[in-house]
Design a protein around this motif. Sequence first.
Motif, PDB file in Angstrom:
ATOM      1  N   SER A  66       0.837  -1.208   0.000  1.00 18.13           N
ATOM      2  CA  SER A  66       0.000   0.000   0.000  1.00 18.13           C
ATOM      3  C   SER A  66       0.874   1.262   0.000  1.00 18.13           C
ATOM      4  O   SER A  66       0.526   2.263  -0.633  1.00 18.13           O
ATOM      5  CB  SER A  66      -0.962  -0.002   1.190  1.00 18.13           C
ATOM      6  N   TRP A  70       0.771   4.250  -2.739  1.00 17.38           N
ATOM      7  CA  TRP A  70       0.635   5.629  -2.264  1.00 17.38           C
ATOM      8  C   TRP A  70       1.761   6.503  -2.824  1.00 17.38           C
ATOM      9  O   TRP A  70       1.527   7.602  -3.323  1.00 17.38           O
ATOM     10  CB  TRP A  70       0.637   5.623  -0.735  1.00 17.38           C
ATOM     11  N   PHE A  76      -2.048  10.908  -1.081  1.00 17.63           N
ATOM     12  CA  PHE A  76      -3.517  10.826  -1.080  1.00 17.63           C
ATOM     13  C   PHE A  76      -4.049  11.905  -2.008  1.00 17.63           C
ATOM     14  O   PHE A  76      -3.894  13.098  -1.754  1.00 17.63           O
ATOM     15  CB  PHE A  76      -4.074  11.020   0.336  1.00 17.63           C
ATOM     16  N   ASN A  77      -4.662  11.490  -3.100  1.00 12.03           N
ATOM     17  CA  ASN A  77      -5.192  12.427  -4.093  1.00 12.03           C
ATOM     18  C   ASN A  77      -6.277  11.725  -4.899  1.00 12.03           C
ATOM     19  O   ASN A  77      -6.649  10.589  -4.592  1.00 12.03           O
ATOM     20  CB  ASN A  77      -4.061  12.950  -4.989  1.00 12.03           C
ATOM     21  N   SER A  80      -5.491   8.231  -6.177  1.00  8.38           N
ATOM     22  CA  SER A  80      -5.322   7.160  -5.186  1.00  8.38           C
ATOM     23  C   SER A  80      -6.627   6.742  -4.512  1.00  8.38           C
ATOM     24  O   SER A  80      -6.634   5.774  -3.753  1.00  8.38           O
ATOM     25  CB  SER A  80      -4.292   7.572  -4.134  1.00  8.38           C
ATOM     26  N   VAL A  81      -7.725   7.435  -4.794  1.00  5.00           N
ATOM     27  CA  VAL A  81      -8.989   7.142  -4.113  1.00  5.00           C
ATOM     28  C   VAL A  81      -9.423   5.692  -4.318  1.00  5.00           C
ATOM     29  O   VAL A  81      -9.730   4.992  -3.351  1.00  5.00           O
ATOM     30  CB  VAL A  81     -10.119   8.115  -4.562  1.00  5.00           C
ATOM     31  N   LEU A  84      -6.465   2.899  -3.054  1.00  9.99           N
ATOM     32  CA  LEU A  84      -6.293   2.912  -1.605  1.00  9.99           C
ATOM     33  C   LEU A  84      -7.632   2.794  -0.876  1.00  9.99           C
ATOM     34  O   LEU A  84      -7.683   2.283   0.242  1.00  9.99           O
ATOM     35  CB  LEU A  84      -5.517   4.157  -1.160  1.00  9.99           C
TER      36      LEU A  84
END
Length: 164
Positions: A66, A70, A76-77, A80-81, A84
């Motif tokens: 993970s 990432w 986190f953007n 990546s929704v 992740l």
Amino acid sequence: MEVVPAWAPAVGFTILPHAGGFLGSSITKREIPTWYETLQKPSWCPPNWVFAPVWGTLYTSMGYGSYLVWKELGGFNEKSVVPLGLYAGNLALNWAWTPVFFGAHKMGWGLVTLLLTTGTAAATTASWYNINKTAAYLMVPYLAWLSLASALNYRIWKDNRNKK
């Protein structure tokens, strides 16, 4: 000035899956001698001592995977929704199994939870493949173990349905 050391995300992502395993272990430790040992299990059921090191290894590899996803996607953007988010859903289902199976003694619902966990693990692996192949490959042992765990859960449920 860098607030977070460069190594911190790798360590954090790698350790994160262990949180649910650690919390679940208190339930498992309590229920093995009082309930689980009384259940009929198939001859191919691994010995109890195997589960902790296997899960520790799997949690470490999927956690590191993970992190790789990432990092590859830049944190986190929007990109990546899905990959992740699938992983987060998978972890939640994974962590839910112990309280369902061991805590509530709901073997059938445990199987349902495991099948959903396997499905989200497969979807996570597929979504990671085009982002970072190493991350996807790190999920393969987890998928194999989930298959074994599902078969074992099914047999235990089937062979102990009438047990109170």
